[in-house]
Design a protein around this motif. Sequence first.
Motif, mmCIF file in Angstrom:
data_model
loop_
_atom_site.group_PDB
_atom_site.id
_atom_site.type_symbol
_atom_site.label_atom_id
_atom_site.label_comp_id
_atom_site.label_asym_id
_atom_site.label_seq_id
_atom_site.Cartn_x
_atom_site.Cartn_y
_atom_site.Cartn_z
ATOM 1 N N GLY A 81 35.081 41.749 47.533
ATOM 2 C CA GLY A 81 35.558 41.897 46.159
ATOM 3 C C GLY A 81 36.753 42.821 46.068
ATOM 4 O O GLY A 81 37.722 42.538 45.352
ATOM 5 N N MET A 85 40.949 42.171 45.005
ATOM 6 C CA MET A 85 41.715 42.982 44.064
ATOM 7 C C MET A 85 42.918 43.655 44.719
ATOM 8 O O MET A 85 43.938 43.883 44.070
ATOM 9 C CB MET A 85 40.813 44.053 43.447
ATOM 10 C CG MET A 85 39.606 43.502 42.693
ATOM 11 S SD MET A 85 40.058 42.457 41.284
ATOM 12 C CE MET A 85 40.768 43.680 40.182
ATOM 13 N N ARG A 121 35.083 45.429 41.061
ATOM 14 C CA ARG A 121 34.819 44.050 41.482
ATOM 15 C C ARG A 121 33.600 43.943 42.409
ATOM 16 O O ARG A 121 32.727 43.119 42.205
ATOM 17 C CB ARG A 121 36.068 43.466 42.160
ATOM 18 C CG ARG A 121 35.960 42.002 42.543
ATOM 19 C CD ARG A 121 35.827 41.102 41.323
ATOM 20 N NE ARG A 121 35.769 39.695 41.675
ATOM 21 C CZ ARG A 121 36.826 38.888 41.699
ATOM 22 N NH1 ARG A 121 38.025 39.346 41.368
ATOM 23 N NH2 ARG A 121 36.689 37.637 42.036
#
Length: 254
Positions: A81, A85, A121
């Motif tokens: 995650g 990003m 995230r």
Amino acid sequence: MRFASLGSGSEGNALLVQAGATCIMLDCGFGIAETVLRLARLGLSPEDVDAILITHEHEDHSGGVARFSGKFGIPVWMSCGSWRMLGDEFGAVTVNRIEGQQRFHIGDIDLTPYTVPHDAREPLQFVFGDGARRLGVLTDAGSITSRIRSVLDGCDALVLECNHDLEMLRNGRYPPSLKQRISSRLGHLANDEAAGLLSDIECGRLQHIVAAHLSRQNNTPDLARAALAGALNCALEWIGVADQDGGLDWREIG
């Protein structure tokens, strides 16, 4: 095994863990020059850092990682995650993506990643081990989960978020939306929540407890120390604090 903080707070974070021939930096929220300066205060240079772990994509934790790792050729580890990003920032830097919550090794250090509730995230925190001792790190979590309790149970040292005193936050100058974010289950731990965690886990092996990620506006070192000392029934002086400007000097885990 030993650990130290380059600085901890909303203006930048970085923690060092060293065991055997391996030195890992957890997060790097400072610019290159500031990171080099803070490393020197601890007797290290960038060449001494073998790896950088990223907990999540927020600027105070990741803002300096791409430039610092790129300049000095240091490999980076992050969740999938966080990669989604931040990945475009890293260019030719070697980035290793952490899959799930499986243990892995970097040199002489064993790493146990674990997920935390935070508004990012795929945020991860870590337990560091050298085969005999364990250092647990928990910051940037809005609430305590059963997984957090389980993974931090019985550690030899803890770096634990004490972001805010709830009354100071409620009565402070932050706008309501920011107060809500900080105090939400995806925000940051209050002093009493950190103390509650200590009451729920086995702390008989603890050699060090360090309060971290204190808010300048909504907390004080004395309040954080009092909350943790109350949970552990120990002297206030035994509670360490990693602050924004001075960080924390080396702590040995025997």
